[in-house]
Design an enzyme around this catalytic site. Structure first.
Site, PDB file in Angstrom:
ATOM      1  N   HIS A 229       0.754  -1.236   0.018  1.00  0.00           N
ATOM      2  CA  HIS A 229       0.047  -0.021   0.071  1.00  0.00           C
ATOM      3  C   HIS A 229       0.844   1.007   0.170  1.00  0.00           C
ATOM      4  CE1 HIS A 229      -3.262   3.015   1.161  1.00  0.00           C
ATOM      5  NE2 HIS A 229      -4.104   2.021   0.736  1.00  0.00           N
ATOM      6  N   GLU A 287      -7.853  -4.383  -0.611  1.00  0.00           N
ATOM      7  CA  GLU A 287      -8.529  -5.311  -1.916  1.00  0.00           C
ATOM      8  C   GLU A 287      -8.312  -6.924  -1.447  1.00  0.00           C
ATOM      9  OE1 GLU A 287      -9.867  -3.475  -3.608  1.00  0.00           O
ATOM     10  OE2 GLU A 287      -8.623  -1.684  -4.345  1.00  0.00           O
TER      11      GLU A 287
HETATM   12  N1  ACO Z   1       4.349  -7.678  -4.707  1.00  0.00           N
HETATM   13  C1  ACO Z   1       5.536  -7.800  -4.846  1.00  0.00           C
HETATM   14  N2  ACO Z   1       6.084  -6.517  -4.710  1.00  0.00           N
HETATM   15  C2  ACO Z   1       5.873  -5.124  -4.276  1.00  0.00           C
HETATM   16  C3  ACO Z   1       4.277  -5.259  -4.194  1.00  0.00           C
HETATM   17  C4  ACO Z   1       3.637  -6.497  -4.291  1.00  0.00           C
HETATM   18  N3  ACO Z   1       1.958  -6.476  -3.967  1.00  0.00           N
HETATM   19  N4  ACO Z   1       4.157  -4.088  -3.647  1.00  0.00           N
HETATM   20  C5  ACO Z   1       5.140  -3.436  -3.796  1.00  0.00           C
HETATM   21  N5  ACO Z   1       6.222  -3.901  -4.040  1.00  0.00           N
HETATM   22  C6  ACO Z   1       7.495  -3.677  -4.352  1.00  0.00           C
HETATM   23  C7  ACO Z   1       7.644  -2.975  -5.563  1.00  0.00           C
HETATM   24  O1  ACO Z   1       8.251  -3.954  -6.688  1.00  0.00           O
HETATM   25  C8  ACO Z   1       8.836  -1.876  -5.499  1.00  0.00           C
HETATM   26  O2  ACO Z   1      10.101  -2.569  -5.536  1.00  0.00           O
HETATM   27  P1  ACO Z   1      11.279  -1.820  -6.245  1.00  0.00           P
HETATM   28  O3  ACO Z   1      11.628  -0.912  -5.298  1.00  0.00           O
HETATM   29  O4  ACO Z   1      12.148  -2.793  -6.294  1.00  0.00           O
HETATM   30  O5  ACO Z   1      10.685  -1.487  -7.538  1.00  0.00           O
HETATM   31  C9  ACO Z   1       8.649  -1.614  -3.644  1.00  0.00           C
HETATM   32  O6  ACO Z   1       7.827  -2.878  -3.246  1.00  0.00           O
HETATM   33  C10 ACO Z   1       7.991  -0.490  -3.554  1.00  0.00           C
HETATM   34  O7  ACO Z   1       6.796  -0.553  -4.251  1.00  0.00           O
HETATM   35  P2  ACO Z   1       6.211   0.862  -5.022  1.00  0.00           P
HETATM   36  O8  ACO Z   1       5.356   0.531  -6.255  1.00  0.00           O
HETATM   37  O9  ACO Z   1       7.085   1.971  -5.050  1.00  0.00           O
HETATM   38  O10 ACO Z   1       5.125   1.250  -3.795  1.00  0.00           O
HETATM   39  P3  ACO Z   1       3.869   2.201  -3.989  1.00  0.00           P
HETATM   40  O11 ACO Z   1       3.730   2.763  -2.493  1.00  0.00           O
HETATM   41  O12 ACO Z   1       3.794   3.050  -5.316  1.00  0.00           O
HETATM   42  O13 ACO Z   1       2.961   0.917  -4.120  1.00  0.00           O
HETATM   43  C11 ACO Z   1       0.764  -0.460  -4.369  1.00  0.00           C
HETATM   44  C12 ACO Z   1       1.754   0.732  -3.792  1.00  0.00           C
HETATM   45  C13 ACO Z   1       0.547   0.115  -5.914  1.00  0.00           C
HETATM   46  C14 ACO Z   1      -0.518  -0.657  -4.017  1.00  0.00           C
HETATM   47  C15 ACO Z   1       1.812  -1.595  -4.437  1.00  0.00           C
HETATM   48  O14 ACO Z   1       2.031  -2.213  -3.236  1.00  0.00           O
HETATM   49  C16 ACO Z   1       1.080  -2.595  -5.507  1.00  0.00           C
HETATM   50  O15 ACO Z   1       1.323  -2.462  -6.668  1.00  0.00           O
HETATM   51  N6  ACO Z   1       0.611  -3.523  -4.634  1.00  0.00           N
HETATM   52  C17 ACO Z   1      -0.129  -4.733  -5.604  1.00  0.00           C
HETATM   53  C18 ACO Z   1      -1.431  -4.282  -6.327  1.00  0.00           C
HETATM   54  C19 ACO Z   1      -2.570  -3.979  -5.222  1.00  0.00           C
HETATM   55  O16 ACO Z   1      -2.971  -4.884  -4.385  1.00  0.00           O
HETATM   56  N7  ACO Z   1      -3.383  -2.792  -5.465  1.00  0.00           N
HETATM   57  C20 ACO Z   1      -4.209  -2.389  -4.609  1.00  0.00           C
HETATM   58  C21 ACO Z   1      -3.646  -1.242  -3.590  1.00  0.00           C
HETATM   59  S1  ACO Z   1      -5.160  -1.196  -2.302  1.00  0.00           S
HETATM   60  C22 ACO Z   1      -5.701   0.340  -2.941  1.00  0.00           C
HETATM   61  O17 ACO Z   1      -5.100   1.114  -3.665  1.00  0.00           O
HETATM   62  C23 ACO Z   1      -7.226   1.002  -2.354  1.00  0.00           C
END
Ligand code: ACO
Length: 348
Positions: A229, A287
């Site tokens: 998140h 989610e």
């Molecule tokens: N699975 C694997 N790796 C992950 C995940 C995940 N679910 N979430 C984050 N990471 C990793 C990323 O690859 C990133 O690695 P990097 O720095 O080597 O590139 C690191 O953790 C940080 O991720 P960011 O994308 O920079 O973090 P951000 O805060 O932008 O992302 C997000 C949040 C988009 C929700 C992300 O965790 C994700 O894509 N999750 C999966 C999709 C999901 O469940 N979405 C619903 C979110 S709930 C909502 O929005 C209401």
């Protein structure tokens, strides 16, 4: 320097909801979300969110039903947009709540080949909307759905809420602000995550495959849907509320084919993510159990975003009121990087 995502930019003071990503707290007007959702009635959360309004959801549903008979859409969000677009500029707040709920319910029902069901004003909002959408409802399922709607009612300055505030800040009307919010929610980065959670659970299939499939997903560089998140560094507090709602369904004799699997998958995913991204806590987000709950209530993936709108409309209305009362015209700036109007003559 340009900050295209506006991360960290504070654009308003609000009394609607408080989100603490470190401690995993979400308060709705000062009350923990679990308490707000505890009675399983959307009316309770809505009245807390917009205390100034007098919601009469029963009669409003009837009015909305008449207005909505011609509403159609290739997707549920298009159906909602068309239904809201038919309303007057200053439609009552309860008509907006009812219109989104009834248009969404009818869209779900039509996809399943059922004619639109007239509302039953003797039922609470969530139970009746569930009945219109899925063809039947009982108090236990109605309560689970009401818990869902209450749990997602507001969450800080999310994209759809911001869109509603931008439109309101120009002095525009409430219906236009809700249309803008619907447009923002329609995008897959905002409202579209729970469907892929079901895809992940389907790919895993049985509990004994959880370790292998999760390892393979991460090794392939894919994200685990329903985990991580932007704000929370601990388990999303809404996950617990929604997991409890699915559990209550099962305790009452309903089935949730994916609950048992989800409960096995979650700790495995958290453990593997901790190895995969040390230093970046990644836990279940809202989610993950939204998908499990809405699936147990008989909804398919295509309905998930319209169902989210049915709850989030409460937050939009509260923010529209706040923006009207306190807000300034939201008007940021852009750095021009295009060509100059005239080439400057050379002096050399
Ligand atoms: N699975 C694997 N790796 C992950 C995940 C995940 N679910 N979430 C984050 N990471 C990793 C990323 O690859 C990133 O690695 P990097 O720095 O080597 O590139 C690191 O953790 C940080 O991720 P960011 O994308 O920079 O973090 P951000 O805060 O932008 O992302 C997000 C949040 C988009 C929700 C992300 O965790 C994700 O894509 N999750 C999966 C999709 C999901 O469940 N979405 C619903 C979110 S709930 C909502 O929005 C209401």
């Amino acid at each position: 320097m340009v900050n295209g995502g506006l991360e960290g930019v504070v654009v308003a003071e609000t009394t609607t909801s408080y989100v603490n990503g470190q401690t995993g707290e979400l308060w709705i007007r000062g009350v923990p979300v679990a308490e707000v959702a505890a009675d399983g009635r959307f009316e309770t959360a809505l009245t807390r969110m917009v205390p100034e309004a007098s919601f009469e959801l029963g009669p409003a549903r009837v009015a909305a039903h008449r207005a909505l008979a011609p509403a159609r859409g290739e997707s549920g969000m298009v159906a909602l947009r068309r239904a809201v677009a038919q309303l007057d500029d200053e439609a009552d707040e309860d008509v907006l709540v009812a219109t989104i709920a009834v248009a969404g319910a009818h869209w779900v029902g039509q996809r399943a080949g059922r004619p639109p069901m007239p509302p039953d004003p003797t039922l609470d909002h969530a139970t009746d909307v569930l009945r219109m959408a899925t063809g039947y409802a009982d108090p236990v399922r109605g309560r689970a759905f009401g818990t869902y709607l209450a749990t997602v009612i507001d969450h800080g300055m999310n994209a759809s809420t911001f869109a509603a505030r931008v439109v309101t800040s120009t002095g525009s009307d409430c219906t236009s602000a809700v249309l803008a919010a619907l447009g923002a929610l329609k995008g897959p980065l905002h409202g579209g995550a729970p469907g892929p959670v079901l895809d992940l659970l389907d790919a895993i299939g049985t509990p004994d495959r959880a370790e292998a499939v999760i390892a393979a997903e991460l090794a392939a560089g894919r994200r685990l849907m329903g985990f991580g998140h932007r704000v929370y560094r601990v388990r999303d507090p809404r996950a617990a509320v929604l997991e409890g709602a699915v559990d209550a369904l099962v305790q009452a004799g309903h089935t949730s084919p994916r609950l048992e699997l989800a409960r096995v998958v979650e700790p495995v995913a958290v453990a593997r993510l901790a190895e995969h991204k040390p230093g970046r806590p990644l836990h279940a987000n809202v989610e993950f159990f939204t998908a499990v709950l809405l699936d147990a209530l008989g909804f398919d993936r295509a309905a998930f975003t319209p169902l989210f709108a049915m709850g989030r409309i409460g937050g939009w209305l509260a923010h529209i009121r706040e923006q009207r009362a306190d807000g300034r015209l939201i008007r940021p700036r852009a750095t021009y990087v295009g060509p100059a109007a005239q080439a400057k003559p050379s002096t050399t």
